[in-house]
Design a protein around this motif. Structure first.
Motif, mmCIF file in Angstrom:
data_model
loop_
_atom_site.group_PDB
_atom_site.id
_atom_site.type_symbol
_atom_site.label_atom_id
_atom_site.label_comp_id
_atom_site.label_asym_id
_atom_site.label_seq_id
_atom_site.Cartn_x
_atom_site.Cartn_y
_atom_site.Cartn_z
ATOM 1 N N LYS A 1 32.285 -23.753 -14.277
ATOM 2 C CA LYS A 1 32.369 -25.191 -14.532
ATOM 3 C C LYS A 1 32.210 -25.921 -13.197
ATOM 4 O O LYS A 1 32.525 -25.372 -12.140
ATOM 5 C CB LYS A 1 33.706 -25.549 -15.167
ATOM 6 N N GLU A 2 31.712 -27.156 -13.264
ATOM 7 C CA GLU A 2 31.524 -27.921 -12.036
ATOM 8 C C GLU A 2 32.830 -28.064 -11.262
ATOM 9 O O GLU A 2 32.840 -28.053 -10.030
ATOM 10 C CB GLU A 2 30.928 -29.292 -12.354
ATOM 11 N N SER A 3 33.938 -28.156 -11.981
ATOM 12 C CA SER A 3 35.237 -28.304 -11.324
ATOM 13 C C SER A 3 35.702 -27.036 -10.629
ATOM 14 O O SER A 3 36.685 -27.067 -9.875
ATOM 15 C CB SER A 3 36.285 -28.749 -12.348
ATOM 16 N N ASP A 4 35.015 -25.919 -10.873
ATOM 17 C CA ASP A 4 35.362 -24.657 -10.190
ATOM 18 C C ASP A 4 34.904 -24.648 -8.738
ATOM 19 O O ASP A 4 35.268 -23.747 -7.979
ATOM 20 C CB ASP A 4 34.725 -23.456 -10.910
ATOM 21 N N TYR B 1 22.108 -13.917 -9.114
ATOM 22 C CA TYR B 1 22.991 -12.962 -8.442
ATOM 23 C C TYR B 1 24.254 -13.620 -7.889
ATOM 24 O O TYR B 1 25.296 -12.965 -7.721
ATOM 25 C CB TYR B 1 22.244 -12.241 -7.317
ATOM 26 N N MET B 2 24.178 -14.923 -7.603
ATOM 27 C CA MET B 2 25.336 -15.617 -7.039
ATOM 28 C C MET B 2 26.535 -15.545 -7.975
ATOM 29 O O MET B 2 27.681 -15.484 -7.521
ATOM 30 C CB MET B 2 24.985 -17.083 -6.772
ATOM 31 N N ARG B 3 26.261 -15.565 -9.278
ATOM 32 C CA ARG B 3 27.357 -15.533 -10.256
ATOM 33 C C ARG B 3 28.144 -14.224 -10.163
ATOM 34 O O ARG B 3 29.385 -14.232 -10.200
ATOM 35 C CB ARG B 3 26.802 -15.721 -11.671
ATOM 36 N N SER B 4 27.447 -13.114 -10.043
ATOM 37 C CA SER B 4 28.155 -11.836 -9.972
ATOM 38 C C SER B 4 28.775 -11.609 -8.599
ATOM 39 O O SER B 4 29.857 -11.039 -8.483
ATOM 40 C CB SER B 4 27.201 -10.681 -10.323
ATOM 41 N N PHE C 1 23.240 -24.936 -10.508
ATOM 42 C CA PHE C 1 23.668 -23.536 -10.617
ATOM 43 C C PHE C 1 23.992 -23.192 -12.075
ATOM 44 O O PHE C 1 23.507 -22.183 -12.614
ATOM 45 C CB PHE C 1 24.881 -23.332 -9.711
ATOM 46 N N ILE C 2 24.784 -24.019 -12.718
ATOM 47 C CA ILE C 2 25.174 -23.769 -14.102
ATOM 48 C C ILE C 2 23.953 -23.862 -15.027
ATOM 49 O O ILE C 2 23.782 -23.034 -15.928
ATOM 50 C CB ILE C 2 26.266 -24.767 -14.523
ATOM 51 N N GLY C 3 23.098 -24.841 -14.785
ATOM 52 C CA GLY C 3 21.887 -24.968 -15.589
ATOM 53 C C GLY C 3 20.981 -23.758 -15.476
ATOM 54 O O GLY C 3 20.398 -23.307 -16.462
ATOM 55 N N MET C 4 20.867 -23.223 -14.263
ATOM 56 C CA MET C 4 20.057 -22.020 -14.059
ATOM 57 C C MET C 4 20.633 -20.846 -14.844
ATOM 58 O O MET C 4 19.897 -20.086 -15.486
ATOM 59 C CB MET C 4 19.981 -21.715 -12.564
ATOM 60 N N LEU C 5 21.954 -20.682 -14.841
ATOM 61 C CA LEU C 5 22.576 -19.586 -15.588
ATOM 62 C C LEU C 5 22.382 -19.746 -17.096
ATOM 63 O O LEU C 5 22.365 -18.759 -17.830
ATOM 64 C CB LEU C 5 24.064 -19.506 -15.256
ATOM 65 N N ARG C 6 22.222 -20.984 -17.540
ATOM 66 C CA ARG C 6 21.964 -21.249 -18.964
ATOM 67 C C ARG C 6 20.491 -21.097 -19.321
ATOM 68 O O ARG C 6 20.113 -21.197 -20.481
ATOM 69 C CB ARG C 6 22.403 -22.673 -19.313
ATOM 70 N N GLY C 7 19.644 -20.880 -18.316
ATOM 71 C CA GLY C 7 18.216 -20.744 -18.572
ATOM 72 C C GLY C 7 17.491 -22.054 -18.718
ATOM 73 O O GLY C 7 16.409 -22.119 -19.316
ATOM 74 N N GLU C 8 18.048 -23.126 -18.148
ATOM 75 C CA GLU C 8 17.421 -24.440 -18.283
ATOM 76 C C GLU C 8 16.219 -24.612 -17.355
ATOM 77 O O GLU C 8 15.429 -25.541 -17.541
ATOM 78 C CB GLU C 8 18.463 -25.533 -18.003
ATOM 79 N N ASN C 9 16.088 -23.757 -16.368
ATOM 80 C CA ASN C 9 14.974 -23.878 -15.417
ATOM 81 C C ASN C 9 13.738 -23.157 -15.921
ATOM 82 O O ASN C 9 13.821 -22.180 -16.678
ATOM 83 C CB ASN C 9 15.369 -23.298 -14.051
ATOM 84 N N ILE C 10 12.588 -23.640 -15.473
ATOM 85 C CA ILE C 10 11.328 -22.914 -15.612
ATOM 86 C C ILE C 10 10.861 -22.617 -14.192
ATOM 87 O O ILE C 10 10.763 -23.520 -13.364
ATOM 88 C CB ILE C 10 10.272 -23.731 -16.370
ATOM 89 N N GLY C 11 10.595 -21.357 -13.903
ATOM 90 C CA GLY C 11 10.280 -20.973 -12.541
ATOM 91 C C GLY C 11 11.533 -21.011 -11.679
ATOM 92 O O GLY C 11 12.635 -20.777 -12.148
ATOM 93 N N LYS C 12 11.348 -21.348 -10.405
ATOM 94 C CA LYS C 12 12.444 -21.286 -9.441
ATOM 95 C C LYS C 12 13.315 -22.536 -9.506
ATOM 96 O O LYS C 12 12.809 -23.657 -9.542
ATOM 97 C CB LYS C 12 11.865 -21.145 -8.027
#
Length: 335
Positions: A18-21, A49-52, A319-330
């Motif tokens: 969460k953003e508050s984390d 990888y940052m998440r793990s 960061f959270i959006g990337m983990l949710r797959g919201e990005n296309i490409g990098k």
């Protein structure tokens, strides 16, 4: 005196961050000493990888990752003011680095950004950086694809997966990609020229593979892990090769809730070669990968795409959006 802003872990992650984390703290930086440079961040990378990696870190630990930064003050002749560097400085706005300290390159290489012409500096964090080298060395040097072979890629519209599929095509392979939306499927097939691509959320994976690879796949480049990998592995040919690059489907899982796959059973019954891959093993060849990927870009063989988030204060959101797959490409954050 320069004041830097640094993201730190405010609370341990439990499931999806969460953003508050995460919170910003400020710190005054000292004057430069001999061999030190002062760098101002231009853009930052957010990666799965940052998440793990952050799991197990104590509260108050800085968030880590790569950035492209501009040298604004220097006490070393080989690092002049105005040059840009790629460094593993973390989520911070200003950094002092001792360029003679070997620890600076202990994880990812630290270097002055080579000339990439009029291409965006942010590519040094993606197609011409860590993710690009992950795709290049992981596929070409570890999987060793042969022309005509079938390569399956999960997370196919992400930074690594989209490049893996294109390199496989360059090397003469047929490419099947799995991704998380119809928009991404369209991008993979129409622009990147994947032979087949499927939305794993709306597709029966087994039926898709029966259709696109009825005799089985030769190479599986796994960026996702979990249940989808179980199905793909069931459709591998005898003596196929599996490269385990990431497991984004499990990074937010709580203890005891992680999906399992059948890698162990498959290797014994199908004689599959399975290899875990970390691009850090290729640090001594880093510029080789960048040079080749840059050549393919200039030849029009390798396309790239970035999902840009503006503003340091939006790092957690990106960061959270990337983990949710919201990005296309990098996924990139720009100052």
């Amino acid at each position: 005196m320069v004041k830097t802003r640094i993201y730190t872990l405010a609370k341990e992650f439990h499931g999806e961050p969460k953003e508050s984390d995460m919170k910003i703290v400020e710190k005054d930086l000292p004057s430069l000493k001999k061999n030190e440079i002062l760098c101002e961040a231009v853009c930052w990378s957010v990666d799965p990888y940052m998440r793990s990696f952050i799991s197990g870190s104590s509260v108050g630990s800085p968030m880590f990752g790569q950035q492209v930064a501009k040298i604004i003050e220097s006490h070393h002749p080989d690092y002049p003011v105005g040059k840009h560097v790629v460094g593993y400085f973390g989520w911070r706005t200003y950094t002092i680095a001792d360029v003679t300290d070997s620890r600076l390159s202990s994880f990812f290489p630290f270097y002055i950004l080579p000339d990439i012409g009029d291409l965006p500096l942010s590519l040094a964090l993606g197609v011409l950086g860590m993710t690009g080298n992950t795709a290049y060395f992981g596929l070409k040097e570890v999987c060793k694809p042969k022309s005509g072979e079938i390569v399956v890629v999960t997370g196919a519209a992400g930074a690594v997966g989209s490049q893996v599929g294109q390199i496989a095509r360059i090397l003469g392979c047929r490419v099947i990609g799995f991704t998380g939306s119809d928009e991404k499927v369209k991008w993979l097939t129409e622009e990147l020229k994947f032979d087949k691509a499927y939305n794993y959320r709306t597709t029966n994976i087994s039926e898709a593979l029966n259709e696109s690879a009825p005799s089985g796949a030769d190479i599986y480049f796994d960026n996702v892990g979990g249940a989808i990998s179980t199905t793909v592995i069931d459709h591998m040919r005898e003596r196929g090769r599996i490269l385990i690059c990431g497991s984004i489907s499990t990074y937010n899982a709580t203890k005891g809730d992680k999906n399992k796959d059948n890698v162990k059973d498959a290797t014994s019954t199908k004689h599959l070669k399975v290899e875990h891959f970390a691009v850090t093993s290729w640090k001594s060849h880093w510029q080789e990968g960048i040079k080749q990927n840059l050549q393919w870009i200039r030849e029009g063989k390798l396309l790239w795409r970035e999902t840009i988030t503006q503003g340091f204060e939006n790092m957690p959101k990106a960061f959270i959006g990337m983990l949710r797959g919201e990005n296309i490409g990098k996924a990139i954050v720009k100052a």
